[in-house]
Design a protein around this motif. Structure first.
Motif, mmCIF file in Angstrom:
data_model
loop_
_atom_site.group_PDB
_atom_site.id
_atom_site.type_symbol
_atom_site.label_atom_id
_atom_site.label_comp_id
_atom_site.label_asym_id
_atom_site.label_seq_id
_atom_site.Cartn_x
_atom_site.Cartn_y
_atom_site.Cartn_z
ATOM 1 N N TRP A 151 -19.574 1.312 -76.462
ATOM 2 C CA TRP A 151 -19.180 0.630 -76.445
ATOM 3 C C TRP A 151 -18.764 0.003 -78.200
ATOM 4 O O TRP A 151 -18.021 -1.133 -77.858
ATOM 5 N N THR A 205 -23.288 -1.890 -65.299
ATOM 6 C CA THR A 205 -23.482 -1.494 -66.292
ATOM 7 C C THR A 205 -24.974 -0.868 -65.500
ATOM 8 O O THR A 205 -25.700 -1.484 -65.519
ATOM 9 N N THR A 260 -33.269 4.119 -65.902
ATOM 10 C CA THR A 260 -31.795 4.506 -65.704
ATOM 11 C C THR A 260 -31.466 5.417 -64.610
ATOM 12 O O THR A 260 -30.299 6.202 -64.207
ATOM 13 N N HIS A 280 -18.871 5.166 -68.985
ATOM 14 C CA HIS A 280 -19.199 4.975 -69.996
ATOM 15 C C HIS A 280 -20.553 3.907 -69.957
ATOM 16 O O HIS A 280 -20.698 3.096 -69.914
ATOM 17 N N GLY A 281 -21.179 4.393 -69.075
ATOM 18 C CA GLY A 281 -22.818 3.577 -68.560
ATOM 19 C C GLY A 281 -22.939 3.289 -67.421
ATOM 20 O O GLY A 281 -23.363 2.338 -66.712
ATOM 21 N N TRP A 282 -20.984 3.219 -66.096
ATOM 22 C CA TRP A 282 -20.808 2.323 -65.391
ATOM 23 C C TRP A 282 -20.932 2.738 -64.136
ATOM 24 O O TRP A 282 -20.767 3.724 -63.421
#
Length: 532
Positions: free
Chosen positions: A222, A234, A320, A373-375
């Motif tokens: 970001w 996130t 993750t 965006h990792g979201w």
């Protein structure tokens, strides 16, 4: 003889009224929560197949550039039924909003024009629905398992079954018992695909052998986007994406920020179904903690440790990725049930010879992040949540087929339905009727920019308040309130919105023009920032 002559004109008038009603199209408006184009195969590049949703597009039209005015459930629904932006309909956010049911709405206008109006499923506007001859609505967000429905008399009744099936059952039952001599509009509002993605038990094992490819910008840091740096949506953070509530990594006695809510939802299942549920997810949880024993060590009696030194803990890459795969698989399972039930509705309409005189609309209240965006979640004016799927199967008399490229918004649905029903569109509605596009007419002066405004801050996910304008190529966003940050994107050169070029001298002329366009839309929609 005179008596017969008196009766004949009355019968003729009655027959004419029935004929007129039959000519006006029925409308079946199917809306889901948080379903996104990335999970709908007719949009291409999808993570899964949605054959029944694709049927609507294949037999009708697909809007390539469909946007919301406010990417949040309740406000989006308010925009849809009023044809107005949030600052005009008064429902700006979920946290503190109560929809003013006394105001003019599209269902009320159709009801006054002789349409039967019905709403089944998610309402999420807090106040009691108005303008509907019949409704059964979910409490708040609703429950996936054995959901409770608020009845018209104010009582609440539990319905046995999986929510997506139950909503469809109730919609079909209403159509079976409606007045067959009147046109109708039926709002079928599903809970799916809303967080926390609890699947129908028959699909517990679906997609478990599929590995989902994370988006190219999954590891976005970001840079140059201050508001994005401060969000709390996130996947890598177990504060944001809860390890138990969202990823279902639960063993008896475990606690997390949202574990109590998760257990309450699962415990709605009957004993046999609950055993089947836990048998499946227990094995997944045990495997997770065997692979990542450090996560077990963070599971304290007070709950999962999600912060250290006042900062959110970011999981390592392996954890993750595990969280991402669990998220995608469970989301896909919920979507599969949704697609099945859209097919049930289409089959019902076909079997009852209603397809040719019914407008079938499928959309969602907004888009959703599937790792971009990792979201996860929505809210931002970035493309994945600004854009929402929209497909329609058209009644006779509307010749357009295939893709529609014009920019449309959810404020356009109300005037579209009204015009198709032969009802005058009120001058204070801010949306544009899509009827000319659906008839295949060339519209010389269609909109070339859209306005967006998000208000819900501070709140869950910590997305800053912001507003902006999008054209076919550029997007200008202003984050405000406890922040003052501008962002500008060239969507042709940077479609994934990774590079904020607001201060780039090469875009000085573009920046100036986008400010001009924003001011023009604020004037058009009567936006007074000082009153927001």
């Amino acid at each position: 003889m005179k008596r017969a002559l008196t009766v004949l004109p009355l019968l003729t008038l009655a027959a004419q009224a029935v004929a007129q009603n039959q000519q006006r199209p029925n409308i079946v408006y199917i809306m889901t929560d948080d379903h996104t184009a990335q999970m709908m195969s007719c949009y291409g590049n999808s993570y899964m197949q949605t054959p029944n949703l694709d049927r609507i597009a294949q037999e009708g039209v697909l809007f390539r550039n469909s946007y919301v005015a406010n990417s949040l459930s309740g406000p989006s629904r308010a925009c849809m039924i009023t044809g107005k932006h949030s600052h005009k309909n008064g429902f700006t956010n979920n946290e503190h909003g109560v929809f003013d049911g006394s105001q003019q709405t599209m269902p009320k206008l159709l009801q006054a024009a002789g349409y039967q109006t019905a709403l089944i499923g998610k309402w999420h506007l807090v106040s009691t629905p108005t303008g509907f001859d019949y409704y059964e609505i979910l409490r708040g967000q609703g429950e996936y398992y054995n959901p409770d429905f608020i009845q018209m008399d104010g009582s609440t009744k539990r319905s046995e079954g999986y929510c997506t099936d139950v909503v469809t059952d109730k919609a079909i039952d209403w159509m079976d018992h409606r007045d067959k001599e009147k046109p109708f509009i039926l709002f079928v509002h599903h809970k799916a695909c809303h967080r926390d993605w609890l699947p129908d038990l028959k699909y517990l094992r679906a997609y478990e052998d599929q590995t989902f490819q994370a988006p190219a910008n999954f590891n976005d840091n970001w840079e140059g986007r201050l508001a994005a740096q401060q969000q709390e949506m996130t996947i890598a953070s177990s504060h944001d994406m809860d390890l138990i509530y969202d990823n279902k990594a639960y063993l008896p006695g475990d606690k997390s920020r949202l574990s109590g809510t998760y257990l309450a939802y699962v415990n709605r299942l009957g004993q046999k179904d609950r055993q089947a549920y836990w048998a499946f997810y227990d094995s997944i949880s045990c495997d997770f903690y065997r692979r990542f024993p450090e996560m077990r060590e963070r599971m304290t009696p007070q709950g999962l440790q999600i912060q250290k030194d006042g900062k959110r803990i970011v999981e390592n890459a392996a954890v993750t990725d595990w969280k991402y795969q669990r998220y995608m698989r469970d989301y896909a399972k919920v979507t599969k049930s949704l697609d099945d039930n859209v097919g049930r509705l289409l089959d019902y309409l076909k079997e009852h010879n209603m397809l040719e005189n019914t407008l079938i609309v499928y959309t969602s209240d907004q888009g959703f992040y599937m790792g971009e965006h990792g979201w996860f979640d929505k809210r931002f004016m970035y493309e994945e949540s600004l854009n929402t799927p929209l497909v329609m199967r058209l009644p006779d008399g509307y010749g357009r087929r295939g893709e529609i490229a014009e920019m449309v918004q959810n404020i356009d649905y109300a005037p579209t339905f009204l015009e198709m029903a032969g009802v005058k569109v009120p001058s204070d509605m801010q949306g544009e009727s899509l009827v000319p596009l659906l008839k295949g007419q060339k519209v010389k002066k269609w909109r070339d920019a859209i306005y967006y405004h998000f208000y819900e801050y501070p709140a869950e996910h910590a997305v800053k308040r912001h507003y902006g304008v999008r054209t076919d190529r550029y997007k200008l966003i202003h984050f405000y309130d406890d922040i003052d940050a501008w962002e500008l994107y060239d969507l042709k050169e940077d479609p994934t919105e990774m590079h904020n070029v607001y201060d780039d001298p090469a875009y000085a002329k573009v920046q100036k023009d986008m400010h001009r366009r924003l001011k023009a839309l604020e004037k058009k929609y009567d936006v007074e920032m000082g009153k927001l």
